[in-house]
Design a protein around this motif. Structure first.
Motif, PDB file in Angstrom:
ATOM      1  N   VAL A 160      17.671 -48.300 -13.720  1.00  0.00           N
ATOM      2  CA  VAL A 160      18.857 -49.053 -13.306  1.00  0.00           C
ATOM      3  C   VAL A 160      18.949 -49.088 -11.783  1.00  0.00           C
ATOM      4  O   VAL A 160      19.232 -50.138 -11.176  1.00  0.00           O
ATOM      5  N   ILE A 161      18.693 -47.953 -11.142  1.00  0.00           N
ATOM      6  CA  ILE A 161      18.740 -47.898  -9.681  1.00  0.00           C
ATOM      7  C   ILE A 161      17.706 -48.853  -9.085  1.00  0.00           C
ATOM      8  O   ILE A 161      18.011 -49.636  -8.173  1.00  0.00           O
ATOM      9  N   ALA A 162      16.478 -48.813  -9.604  1.00  0.00           N
ATOM     10  CA  ALA A 162      15.430 -49.700  -9.091  1.00  0.00           C
ATOM     11  C   ALA A 162      15.791 -51.166  -9.312  1.00  0.00           C
ATOM     12  O   ALA A 162      15.543 -52.017  -8.445  1.00  0.00           O
ATOM     13  N   GLN A 163      16.393 -51.465 -10.458  1.00  0.00           N
ATOM     14  CA  GLN A 163      16.743 -52.843 -10.803  1.00  0.00           C
ATOM     15  C   GLN A 163      17.646 -53.479  -9.747  1.00  0.00           C
ATOM     16  O   GLN A 163      17.484 -54.676  -9.424  1.00  0.00           O
ATOM     17  N   PHE A 164      18.566 -52.691  -9.201  1.00  0.00           N
ATOM     18  CA  PHE A 164      19.550 -53.269  -8.278  1.00  0.00           C
ATOM     19  C   PHE A 164      19.311 -52.911  -6.813  1.00  0.00           C
ATOM     20  O   PHE A 164      19.797 -53.613  -5.923  1.00  0.00           O
ATOM     21  N   VAL A 165      18.556 -51.856  -6.556  1.00  0.00           N
ATOM     22  CA  VAL A 165      18.239 -51.517  -5.172  1.00  0.00           C
ATOM     23  C   VAL A 165      17.197 -52.482  -4.608  1.00  0.00           C
ATOM     24  O   VAL A 165      17.219 -52.795  -3.412  1.00  0.00           O
ATOM     25  N   VAL A 166      16.298 -52.983  -5.477  1.00  0.00           N
ATOM     26  CA  VAL A 166      15.267 -53.916  -5.017  1.00  0.00           C
ATOM     27  C   VAL A 166      15.871 -55.160  -4.359  1.00  0.00           C
ATOM     28  O   VAL A 166      15.484 -55.522  -3.238  1.00  0.00           O
ATOM     29  N   PRO A 167      16.823 -55.871  -5.014  1.00  0.00           N
ATOM     30  CA  PRO A 167      17.413 -57.030  -4.314  1.00  0.00           C
ATOM     31  C   PRO A 167      18.177 -56.636  -3.051  1.00  0.00           C
ATOM     32  O   PRO A 167      18.198 -57.400  -2.076  1.00  0.00           O
ATOM     33  N   MET A 168      18.809 -55.445  -3.061  1.00  0.00           N
ATOM     34  CA  MET A 168      19.495 -54.999  -1.855  1.00  0.00           C
ATOM     35  C   MET A 168      18.502 -54.763  -0.719  1.00  0.00           C
ATOM     36  O   MET A 168      18.765 -55.103   0.440  1.00  0.00           O
ATOM     37  N   TYR A 169      17.359 -54.177  -1.065  1.00  0.00           N
ATOM     38  CA  TYR A 169      16.335 -53.930  -0.044  1.00  0.00           C
ATOM     39  C   TYR A 169      15.786 -55.240   0.507  1.00  0.00           C
ATOM     40  O   TYR A 169      15.566 -55.378   1.715  1.00  0.00           O
ATOM     41  N   LYS A 170      15.573 -56.219  -0.372  1.00  0.00           N
ATOM     42  CA  LYS A 170      15.065 -57.506   0.071  1.00  0.00           C
ATOM     43  C   LYS A 170      16.047 -58.211   1.002  1.00  0.00           C
ATOM     44  O   LYS A 170      15.643 -59.020   1.845  1.00  0.00           O
ATOM     45  N   ALA A 171      17.333 -57.899   0.827  1.00  0.00           N
ATOM     46  CA  ALA A 171      18.365 -58.542   1.644  1.00  0.00           C
ATOM     47  C   ALA A 171      18.823 -57.640   2.793  1.00  0.00           C
ATOM     48  O   ALA A 171      19.905 -57.837   3.347  1.00  0.00           O
ATOM     49  N   ARG A 172      18.000 -56.666   3.165  1.00  0.00           N
ATOM     50  CA  ARG A 172      18.413 -55.656   4.153  1.00  0.00           C
ATOM     51  C   ARG A 172      18.654 -56.229   5.544  1.00  0.00           C
ATOM     52  O   ARG A 172      19.342 -55.620   6.366  1.00  0.00           O
ATOM     53  N   ASP A 173      18.107 -57.392   5.837  1.00  0.00           N
ATOM     54  CA  ASP A 173      18.274 -57.977   7.166  1.00  0.00           C
ATOM     55  C   ASP A 173      19.602 -58.701   7.328  1.00  0.00           C
ATOM     56  O   ASP A 173      19.974 -59.070   8.439  1.00  0.00           O
ATOM     57  N   GLN A 174      20.304 -58.923   6.217  1.00  0.00           N
ATOM     58  CA  GLN A 174      21.595 -59.609   6.312  1.00  0.00           C
ATOM     59  C   GLN A 174      22.720 -58.572   6.349  1.00  0.00           C
ATOM     60  O   GLN A 174      22.527 -57.399   6.041  1.00  0.00           O
ATOM     61  N   LYS A 175      23.889 -59.021   6.742  1.00  0.00           N
ATOM     62  CA  LYS A 175      25.046 -58.129   6.812  1.00  0.00           C
ATOM     63  C   LYS A 175      25.542 -57.836   5.408  1.00  0.00           C
ATOM     64  O   LYS A 175      25.878 -58.754   4.660  1.00  0.00           O
ATOM     65  N   PHE A 176      25.594 -56.555   5.040  1.00  0.00           N
ATOM     66  CA  PHE A 176      26.023 -56.180   3.698  1.00  0.00           C
ATOM     67  C   PHE A 176      27.539 -56.255   3.564  1.00  0.00           C
ATOM     68  O   PHE A 176      28.277 -55.704   4.377  1.00  0.00           O
ATOM     69  N   TYR A 177      27.969 -56.934   2.526  1.00  0.00           N
ATOM     70  CA  TYR A 177      29.389 -56.912   2.172  1.00  0.00           C
ATOM     71  C   TYR A 177      29.721 -55.526   1.635  1.00  0.00           C
ATOM     72  O   TYR A 177      28.873 -54.846   1.037  1.00  0.00           O
ATOM     73  N   VAL A 178      30.953 -55.074   1.831  1.00  0.00           N
ATOM     74  CA  VAL A 178      31.326 -53.692   1.526  1.00  0.00           C
ATOM     75  C   VAL A 178      31.101 -53.328   0.061  1.00  0.00           C
ATOM     76  O   VAL A 178      30.827 -52.163  -0.272  1.00  0.00           O
ATOM     77  N   THR A 179      31.191 -54.313  -0.828  1.00  0.00           N
ATOM     78  CA  THR A 179      30.918 -54.042  -2.243  1.00  0.00           C
ATOM     79  C   THR A 179      29.552 -53.398  -2.429  1.00  0.00           C
ATOM     80  O   THR A 179      29.397 -52.462  -3.227  1.00  0.00           O
ATOM     81  N   LEU A 180      28.552 -53.857  -1.701  1.00  0.00           N
ATOM     82  CA  LEU A 180      27.202 -53.324  -1.837  1.00  0.00           C
ATOM     83  C   LEU A 180      27.106 -51.897  -1.322  1.00  0.00           C
ATOM     84  O   LEU A 180      26.276 -51.109  -1.803  1.00  0.00           O
ATOM     85  N   TRP A 181      27.923 -51.546  -0.345  1.00  0.00           N
ATOM     86  CA  TRP A 181      27.964 -50.147   0.110  1.00  0.00           C
ATOM     87  C   TRP A 181      28.432 -49.246  -1.028  1.00  0.00           C
ATOM     88  O   TRP A 181      27.843 -48.194  -1.289  1.00  0.00           O
ATOM     89  N   TYR A 182      29.484 -49.644  -1.691  1.00  0.00           N
ATOM     90  CA  TYR A 182      30.006 -48.827  -2.796  1.00  0.00           C
ATOM     91  C   TYR A 182      29.032 -48.780  -3.960  1.00  0.00           C
ATOM     92  O   TYR A 182      28.843 -47.728  -4.589  1.00  0.00           O
ATOM     93  N   PHE A 183      28.413 -49.908  -4.274  1.00  0.00           N
ATOM     94  CA  PHE A 183      27.444 -49.926  -5.366  1.00  0.00           C
ATOM     95  C   PHE A 183      26.259 -49.009  -5.059  1.00  0.00           C
ATOM     96  O   PHE A 183      25.767 -48.289  -5.935  1.00  0.00           O
ATOM     97  N   THR A 184      25.778 -49.055  -3.821  1.00  0.00           N
ATOM     98  CA  THR A 184      24.645 -48.205  -3.445  1.00  0.00           C
ATOM     99  C   THR A 184      24.982 -46.733  -3.610  1.00  0.00           C
ATOM    100  O   THR A 184      24.201 -45.959  -4.168  1.00  0.00           O
ATOM    101  N   THR A 227      34.430 -44.292  -9.682  1.00  0.00           N
ATOM    102  CA  THR A 227      35.279 -44.724  -8.566  1.00  0.00           C
ATOM    103  C   THR A 227      34.576 -45.691  -7.616  1.00  0.00           C
ATOM    104  O   THR A 227      35.126 -46.749  -7.300  1.00  0.00           O
ATOM    105  N   PRO A 228      33.358 -45.383  -7.122  1.00  0.00           N
ATOM    106  CA  PRO A 228      32.720 -46.361  -6.218  1.00  0.00           C
ATOM    107  C   PRO A 228      32.423 -47.692  -6.888  1.00  0.00           C
ATOM    108  O   PRO A 228      32.513 -48.748  -6.249  1.00  0.00           O
ATOM    109  N   MET A 229      32.070 -47.664  -8.186  1.00  0.00           N
ATOM    110  CA  MET A 229      31.842 -48.927  -8.886  1.00  0.00           C
ATOM    111  C   MET A 229      33.148 -49.730  -8.972  1.00  0.00           C
ATOM    112  O   MET A 229      33.170 -50.950  -8.777  1.00  0.00           O
ATOM    113  N   GLY A 230      34.241 -49.036  -9.276  1.00  0.00           N
ATOM    114  CA  GLY A 230      35.537 -49.703  -9.355  1.00  0.00           C
ATOM    115  C   GLY A 230      35.973 -50.274  -8.021  1.00  0.00           C
ATOM    116  O   GLY A 230      36.464 -51.419  -7.946  1.00  0.00           O
TER     117      GLY A 230
END
Length: 271
Positions: A160-184, A227-230
């Motif tokens: 599950v971690i790999a499934q969603f960290v991969v797109p986050m890693y691919k988008a690492r050059d863009q500014k992360f919206y705060v939702t992605l901080w909590y999801f990570t 809590t972070p997911m919520g």
């Protein structure tokens, strides 16, 4: 949000796998119904109407385990996973790691839940509150006596971690919206919390030390995953529903960093 999709991207096909979203939501709904039914059956003993009499397999304690486990691992995990499939591709502009892995995760996770229920009926529960999922081994040994559910959960968490960290890693050059901080944070703490609370006490931390760690696990399951997911979903859906952006993205990121230490220091896991 910096995740708004361009018309060109939409023409290339949807980034969201709605089949997986719907599948996990449906599984979450079923798990919630099972959890509520098990809780109801457990409560009947206090009214003197417990329907299964002296049956060992269907004893009230087994229904309590089903009630809590299906709420935590069936309803919440399936529900949050569905939302991860819906939100992460939209915020990153990237697809998840693999749709095939996604289908594997879905099927295996439901089989894990089924194996957990069957294990409870056969007295294979682990003596950890909210972490009763069977280890598959005799207590304190490596003698296999059931399906090693705990180890399968850890493997599933890694996927599950790999499934969603991969797109986050691919988008690492863009500014992360705060939702992605909590999801990570929720994804990272998921694996660490489960290993700490369900695996270490069994073989590494017996006695009082193990009891202290398992007590911490009960709270961390909520404070470091639920809590972070919520919070992440709130930052995504509230502006979407109101059609207004959050007041300050910078302030939300600043608020993210003091959050874990403040919840731990006060003993509060949900604020």
């Amino acid at each position: 949000m910096n995740a708004a999709l361009s018309a060109e991207t939409l023409e290339q096909g949807s980034l969201v796998n709605y089949r997986l979203v719907k599948a996990h939501l449906a599984a979450a709904g079923v798990a919630l119904l099972v959890s509520m039914l098990a809780g109801f059956l457990y409560s009947l003993q206090y009214l003197g109407y417990f329907p299964f009499g002296e049956s060992r397999a269907l004893a009230p304690g087994h229904w309590r385990l089903i009630h809590t486990s299906m709420a935590a691992y069936g309803w919440l995990v399936n529900g949050f996973t569905a939302m991860l499939y819906y939100v992460v591709p939209r915020l990153t502009g990237k697809k998840v790691w693999s749709d095939k892995v996604g289908h594997l995760i879905f099927v295996v996770w439901q089989l894990i839940l089924l194996a957990t229920i069957v294990g409870f009926f056969h007295d294979k529960a682990q003596a950890i509150e909210w972490g009763e999922t069977p280890t598959g081994f005799r207590p304190g040994s490596f003698e296999l006596n059931y399906i090693p559910v705990d180890l399968l959960v850890v493997i599933g968490a890694v996927l599950v971690i790999a499934q969603f960290v991969v797109p986050m890693y691919k988008a690492r050059d863009q500014k992360f919206y705060v939702t992605l901080w909590y999801f990570t944070s929720g994804l990272v703490w998921l694996a660490l919390t489960y290993l700490m609370g369900n695996v270490m006490p069994e073989w590494i931390l017996p006695g009082a030390a193990g009891a202290a760690v398992t007590g911490l696990f009960i709270h961390d399951l909520v404070g470091l995953y639920v809590t972070p997911m919520g919070w992440g979903l709130m930052y995504f859906f509230v502006p979407l529903i109101l059609r207004k952006p959050i007041w300050s993205h910078s302030l939300s990121v600043i608020g993210f960093w003091p959050w874990p230490s403040s919840t731990r220091s006060t003993g509060c896991t949900t604020s």
